[in-house]
Design a protein around this motif. Structure first.
Motif, short mmCIF file in Angstrom:
data_model
loop_
_atom_site.label_atom_id
_atom_site.label_comp_id
_atom_site.label_asym_id
_atom_site.label_seq_id
_atom_site.Cartn_x
_atom_site.Cartn_y
_atom_site.Cartn_z
N ARG A 131 0.84 -1.20 0.00
CA ARG A 131 0.00 0.00 0.00
C ARG A 131 0.88 1.25 0.00
N GLU A 132 2.11 1.10 0.46
CA GLU A 132 3.02 2.24 0.57
C GLU A 132 3.87 2.42 -0.68
N SER A 133 4.20 1.31 -1.36
CA SER A 133 5.14 1.38 -2.48
C SER A 133 5.09 0.06 -3.25
N PRO A 134 5.31 0.08 -4.56
CA PRO A 134 5.24 -1.16 -5.33
C PRO A 134 6.37 -2.14 -5.01
N TYR A 135 6.13 -3.39 -5.35
CA TYR A 135 7.11 -4.45 -5.10
C TYR A 135 8.35 -4.24 -5.96
N SER A 136 9.51 -4.47 -5.37
CA SER A 136 10.78 -4.35 -6.08
C SER A 136 11.61 -5.62 -5.82
N PRO A 137 11.89 -6.41 -6.86
CA PRO A 137 12.68 -7.63 -6.66
C PRO A 137 14.07 -7.35 -6.09
N GLN A 138 14.76 -6.31 -6.60
CA GLN A 138 16.10 -6.02 -6.11
C GLN A 138 16.08 -5.55 -4.66
N ALA A 139 15.11 -4.70 -4.31
CA ALA A 139 15.02 -4.24 -2.92
C ALA A 139 14.67 -5.39 -1.99
N MET A 140 13.84 -6.33 -2.46
CA MET A 140 13.51 -7.49 -1.64
C MET A 140 14.74 -8.35 -1.40
N GLU A 141 15.55 -8.54 -2.44
CA GLU A 141 16.77 -9.35 -2.27
C GLU A 141 17.78 -8.63 -1.39
N LEU A 142 17.86 -7.32 -1.49
CA LEU A 142 18.73 -6.55 -0.60
C LEU A 142 18.27 -6.74 0.85
N GLY A 143 16.98 -6.57 1.10
CA GLY A 143 16.48 -6.67 2.47
C GLY A 143 16.64 -8.05 3.07
N LEU A 144 16.26 -9.08 2.33
CA LEU A 144 16.37 -10.44 2.86
C LEU A 144 17.83 -10.86 2.96
N GLY A 145 18.65 -10.41 2.00
CA GLY A 145 20.07 -10.72 2.07
C GLY A 145 20.72 -10.09 3.29
N LEU A 146 20.34 -8.84 3.60
CA LEU A 146 20.88 -8.18 4.78
C LEU A 146 20.37 -8.86 6.05
N PHE A 147 19.09 -9.25 6.05
CA PHE A 147 18.51 -9.98 7.19
C PHE A 147 19.35 -11.22 7.47
N HIS A 148 19.73 -11.94 6.44
CA HIS A 148 20.55 -13.14 6.57
C HIS A 148 21.95 -12.79 7.08
N GLN A 149 22.56 -11.74 6.53
CA GLN A 149 23.89 -11.34 6.96
C GLN A 149 23.91 -10.97 8.44
N VAL A 150 22.89 -10.21 8.86
CA VAL A 150 22.81 -9.77 10.26
C VAL A 150 22.64 -10.97 11.19
N ALA A 151 21.77 -11.90 10.80
CA ALA A 151 21.55 -13.09 11.64
C ALA A 151 22.84 -13.89 11.79
N MET A 152 23.58 -14.03 10.70
CA MET A 152 24.85 -14.75 10.76
C MET A 152 25.82 -14.06 11.71
N ALA A 153 25.89 -12.73 11.64
CA ALA A 153 26.83 -11.99 12.48
C ALA A 153 26.46 -12.08 13.95
N LEU A 154 25.17 -12.03 14.26
CA LEU A 154 24.74 -12.03 15.65
C LEU A 154 24.83 -13.40 16.30
N VAL A 155 24.47 -14.43 15.54
CA VAL A 155 24.43 -15.79 16.11
C VAL A 155 25.77 -16.50 15.96
N GLY A 156 26.56 -16.09 14.95
CA GLY A 156 27.84 -16.75 14.74
C GLY A 156 27.78 -17.70 13.56
N SER A 157 26.64 -18.37 13.40
CA SER A 157 26.40 -19.24 12.25
C SER A 157 24.90 -19.48 12.17
N LEU A 158 24.46 -19.94 11.02
CA LEU A 158 23.04 -20.27 10.87
C LEU A 158 22.92 -21.75 10.53
#
Length: 336
Positions: A131-158
């Motif tokens: 409702r706020e903005s249209p879907y963007s494949p690249q922005a989605m991959e950036l966001g989920l990729g960063l989510f994964h990177q952050v989880a790896m850094a905080l937990v040590g491994s996934l």
């Protein structure tokens, strides 16, 4: 809107691809200060359209994933302190879910039941409010990729990561995704998510600090208001859902929100805005969305964005972006 920190590393990656970051940022009216400001906000639609354009024009289908590799939790500013100081993964996710609006009110993360029905697995979801903005494949991959990177850094491994799910079809060879995430990746799914073993939610952080977390949460609570509690948010959504079908009148929106028009005006003034300001913002956002992401005739775009005729759209677009609607469409798409 989204914090300009989301573009950290953008200029360097574009230059490595022999592109001109200044040309892209100028085309999408994103100021250079956005790359250095920690608190500045930019329109999320322009931000996302630019990522898609860079990937397309520089022939770099994994641009979002490349950019995610250049970022870390610190792009979230003070929210990063609260997340790092949390005691467990579940605690950190609760904090991120509660305050991610500080980074962008259009984005959200959460913990949900596994979409595949495994009891020992949960889905760490990443969503954009369309409702706020249209879907963007690249922005989605950036966001989920960063989510994964952050989880790896905080937990040590996934080690407990079972799979990754994306709403769109692959932009790059599937091997690019499996190499990045280290697990199987499914496409065309209802929601972007990391499917992880439930036990990971109880993992404790070495960086846990109850005092720092409390101070960070107190700061976020006192300096930022959840958009869901703002009348202006609901006015914006009402207008976005009704423009082009009903008159853009304060009386109509007031009835939808079960308020008297004077009460609505007063509440908006208390939030340092007005009905006219919100209407202008919504029209601008809808016009940009329809002009740049569709091939609709401009007369139809004018009607859908709430203008009386195409002339009204043209005058507004020139005031906003200094060009005609057709020129904006060509500029954003990188065509002559």
């Amino acid at each position: 809107m989204i914090r300009g920190a989301s573009l950290r590393g953008f200029a360097r990656v574009v230059e490595e691809l022999d592109g001109d970051p200044g040309e892209f940022m100028g085309r999408f009216a994103i100021p250079w200060q956005a790359l250095t400001s920690e608190e500045g906000l930019i329109p999320i639609t322009s931000h996302d359209l630019m990522l898609d354009a860079v990937a397309r024009e520089l022939r770099c289908p994994d641009f979002g994933l490349r950019l995610a590799c250049r970022q870390d939790l610190s792009i979230l500013g003070r929210l990063a302190l609260a997340i790092q100081a949390s005691s467990t993964v579940a605690d950190a996710l609760e904090c991120a879910s509660r305050f991610l609006f500080v980074h962008s009110s259009a984005l959200s993360v959460g913990v949900e039941p596994d979409p595949r029905g495994c009891r020992e697995v949960v889905a760490l979801t990443y969503r954009k409010d369309l409702r706020e903005s249209p879907y963007s494949p690249q922005a989605m991959e950036l966001g989920l990729g960063l989510f994964h990177q952050v989880a790896m850094a905080l937990v040590g491994s996934l080690a407990g990561l079972r799979a990754v799910e994306l709403p769109h079809q692959p932009l790059s060879p599937v091997s690019r995704y499996t190499n990045f995430f280290g697990v199987d990746v499914k496409f065309g799914c209802p929601t972007a998510a990391l499917r992880v073993e439930r036990r990971l939610l109880d993992e404790e952080f070495r960086s846990a600090d109850a005092v720092i977390r409390r101070l960070a949460v107190d700061y976020l609570t006192s300096h930022h208001t959840d958009p869901e509690r703002l009348v202006s948010t609901h006015v914006r959504r009402a207008l976005a859902g009704s423009l082009g079908t009903t008159p853009a009148a304060i009386g109509h929106v007031a009835r939808l929100l079960a308020m008297h028009p004077r009460t609505l005006q007063r509440r908006l003034a208390e939030e340092s805005t007005s009905f006219e300001t919100i209407l202008e913002d919504v029209r601008q956002d809808l016009a940009l969305r329809y002009i740049t992401t569709t091939d609709l005739p401009l007369g139809q775009v004018a009607a859908m964005a709430g203008f009386a005729d195409q002339s009204g759209l043209s005058h507004a677009v020139r005031r906003w972006w200094g060009a005609s609607p057709s020129e904006v469409r060509r500029r954003v798409r990188g065509t002559s």
